[in-house]
Design a protein around this motif. Structure first.
Motif, mmCIF file in Angstrom:
data_model
loop_
_atom_site.group_PDB
_atom_site.id
_atom_site.type_symbol
_atom_site.label_atom_id
_atom_site.label_comp_id
_atom_site.label_asym_id
_atom_site.label_seq_id
_atom_site.Cartn_x
_atom_site.Cartn_y
_atom_site.Cartn_z
ATOM 1 N N ASN A 7 3.701 -9.162 2.997
ATOM 2 C CA ASN A 7 4.170 -9.520 4.119
ATOM 3 C C ASN A 7 4.925 -8.436 4.593
ATOM 4 O O ASN A 7 6.102 -8.005 4.218
ATOM 5 C CB ASN A 7 5.127 -10.836 4.346
ATOM 6 C CG ASN A 7 5.535 -11.112 5.661
ATOM 7 O OD1 ASN A 7 5.729 -10.264 6.472
ATOM 8 N ND2 ASN A 7 5.927 -12.631 5.592
ATOM 9 N N TYR A 8 4.223 -7.647 5.290
ATOM 10 C CA TYR A 8 4.823 -6.255 5.463
ATOM 11 C C TYR A 8 6.304 -6.050 6.060
ATOM 12 O O TYR A 8 7.016 -5.155 5.481
ATOM 13 C CB TYR A 8 3.981 -5.581 6.554
ATOM 14 C CG TYR A 8 2.580 -5.129 6.008
ATOM 15 C CD1 TYR A 8 2.559 -4.266 4.892
ATOM 16 C CD2 TYR A 8 1.439 -5.908 6.459
ATOM 17 C CE1 TYR A 8 1.280 -3.874 4.577
ATOM 18 C CE2 TYR A 8 0.127 -5.748 5.894
ATOM 19 C CZ TYR A 8 0.029 -4.821 4.907
ATOM 20 O OH TYR A 8 -1.136 -4.291 4.399
ATOM 21 N N LEU A 9 6.871 -7.146 6.645
ATOM 22 C CA LEU A 9 8.044 -7.056 7.175
ATOM 23 C C LEU A 9 9.041 -7.794 6.273
ATOM 24 O O LEU A 9 10.237 -7.795 6.378
ATOM 25 C CB LEU A 9 8.232 -7.540 8.613
ATOM 26 C CG LEU A 9 7.396 -6.941 9.816
ATOM 27 C CD1 LEU A 9 7.574 -7.572 11.189
ATOM 28 C CD2 LEU A 9 7.903 -5.496 9.703
ATOM 29 N N TRP A 34 4.001 4.058 2.280
ATOM 30 C CA TRP A 34 4.590 3.341 3.579
ATOM 31 C C TRP A 34 5.124 4.188 4.387
ATOM 32 O O TRP A 34 6.113 4.837 4.049
ATOM 33 C CB TRP A 34 5.026 2.138 3.383
ATOM 34 C CG TRP A 34 4.406 0.934 2.666
ATOM 35 C CD1 TRP A 34 3.261 0.999 1.798
ATOM 36 C CD2 TRP A 34 4.722 -0.465 2.940
ATOM 37 N NE1 TRP A 34 2.738 -0.323 1.335
ATOM 38 C CE2 TRP A 34 3.687 -1.242 2.061
ATOM 39 C CE3 TRP A 34 5.550 -1.087 3.501
ATOM 40 C CZ2 TRP A 34 3.842 -2.601 2.024
ATOM 41 C CZ3 TRP A 34 5.586 -2.376 3.239
ATOM 42 C CH2 TRP A 34 4.573 -3.185 2.612
ATOM 43 N N HIS A 45 7.316 -0.695 21.089
ATOM 44 C CA HIS A 45 8.048 -1.126 19.969
ATOM 45 C C HIS A 45 8.887 0.186 19.080
ATOM 46 O O HIS A 45 8.515 1.366 19.250
ATOM 47 C CB HIS A 45 7.168 -1.898 18.851
ATOM 48 C CG HIS A 45 6.969 -3.200 19.294
ATOM 49 N ND1 HIS A 45 7.672 -4.069 19.276
ATOM 50 C CD2 HIS A 45 5.693 -3.611 19.507
ATOM 51 C CE1 HIS A 45 7.054 -5.189 19.736
ATOM 52 N NE2 HIS A 45 5.574 -4.880 20.012
ATOM 53 N N THR A 48 6.649 1.665 14.153
ATOM 54 C CA THR A 48 5.302 1.019 13.657
ATOM 55 C C THR A 48 4.981 1.662 12.150
ATOM 56 O O THR A 48 5.368 2.690 12.041
ATOM 57 C CB THR A 48 4.190 2.098 14.501
ATOM 58 O OG1 THR A 48 4.228 1.347 16.133
ATOM 59 C CG2 THR A 48 2.645 1.532 14.043
ATOM 60 N N GLU A 55 -2.198 1.872 10.844
ATOM 61 C CA GLU A 55 -1.132 1.088 11.642
ATOM 62 C C GLU A 55 -1.410 -0.534 11.140
ATOM 63 O O GLU A 55 -2.539 -0.932 11.115
ATOM 64 C CB GLU A 55 -1.301 1.279 13.002
ATOM 65 C CG GLU A 55 -1.021 2.537 13.470
ATOM 66 C CD GLU A 55 -0.717 2.706 15.137
ATOM 67 O OE1 GLU A 55 -1.092 1.526 15.687
ATOM 68 O OE2 GLU A 55 -0.677 3.933 15.375
ATOM 69 N N VAL A 56 -0.280 -1.167 10.602
ATOM 70 C CA VAL A 56 -0.379 -2.371 10.467
ATOM 71 C C VAL A 56 0.575 -3.324 11.229
ATOM 72 O O VAL A 56 0.184 -4.422 11.034
ATOM 73 C CB VAL A 56 -0.258 -2.604 8.917
ATOM 74 C CG1 VAL A 56 -1.047 -1.805 7.884
ATOM 75 C CG2 VAL A 56 1.216 -2.132 8.359
ATOM 76 N N THR A 57 1.694 -2.806 11.495
ATOM 77 C CA THR A 57 2.536 -3.619 12.500
ATOM 78 C C THR A 57 3.547 -2.734 13.131
ATOM 79 O O THR A 57 3.792 -1.698 12.530
ATOM 80 C CB THR A 57 3.173 -4.839 11.686
ATOM 81 O OG1 THR A 57 3.762 -5.725 12.380
ATOM 82 C CG2 THR A 57 4.149 -4.389 10.783
ATOM 83 N N SER A 58 3.968 -3.436 14.032
ATOM 84 C CA SER A 58 4.973 -2.627 14.933
ATOM 85 C C SER A 58 6.258 -3.700 15.161
ATOM 86 O O SER A 58 6.009 -4.825 15.308
ATOM 87 C CB SER A 58 4.632 -2.268 16.265
ATOM 88 O OG SER A 58 3.435 -1.257 16.125
ATOM 89 N N PHE A 59 7.592 -3.151 15.354
ATOM 90 C CA PHE A 59 8.337 -4.031 15.372
ATOM 91 C C PHE A 59 9.857 -3.289 16.019
ATOM 92 O O PHE A 59 9.791 -2.079 15.936
ATOM 93 C CB PHE A 59 9.103 -4.508 13.869
ATOM 94 C CG PHE A 59 9.492 -3.613 12.832
ATOM 95 C CD1 PHE A 59 10.661 -3.198 12.708
ATOM 96 C CD2 PHE A 59 8.395 -3.096 12.401
ATOM 97 C CE1 PHE A 59 11.139 -2.324 11.646
ATOM 98 C CE2 PHE A 59 8.694 -1.974 11.290
ATOM 99 C CZ PHE A 59 9.933 -1.427 11.013
#
Length: 71
Positions: A7-9, A34, A45, A48, A55-59
């Motif tokens: 769970n990347y975050l 990472w 966002h 990233t 790229e796997v997620t942005s926040f």
């Protein structure tokens, strides 16, 4: 490499500060590299996450369980 899906975050990581202003932080996790890219906030966002150049997620908000290097 592990067979579990991270769970990347929520992974507990210790980030290192990079000299690259666009890829501000990096970390090693489970044999992967990472990297956090700083985006054009607020149009995008703030961050990233890239894992091995993908790229796997942005926040926007820094996850509490992640330790950020001091500035």
């Amino acid at each position: 490499m592990t067979s579990r899906v991270p769970n990347y975050l929520e992974e507990k990581l210790v980030w290192r500060r990079s000299d690259d202003p666009h890829y501000r932080y990096d970390a090693d996790f489970d044999g992967e590299r990472w990297v956090l890219r700083v985006n054009d906030f607020p149009d995008d966002h703030l961050y990233t996450l890239l894992v091995d150049h993908v790229e796997v997620t942005s926040f926007d908000d820094w996850p509490e369980q992640r330790k950020r290097p001091s500035d």
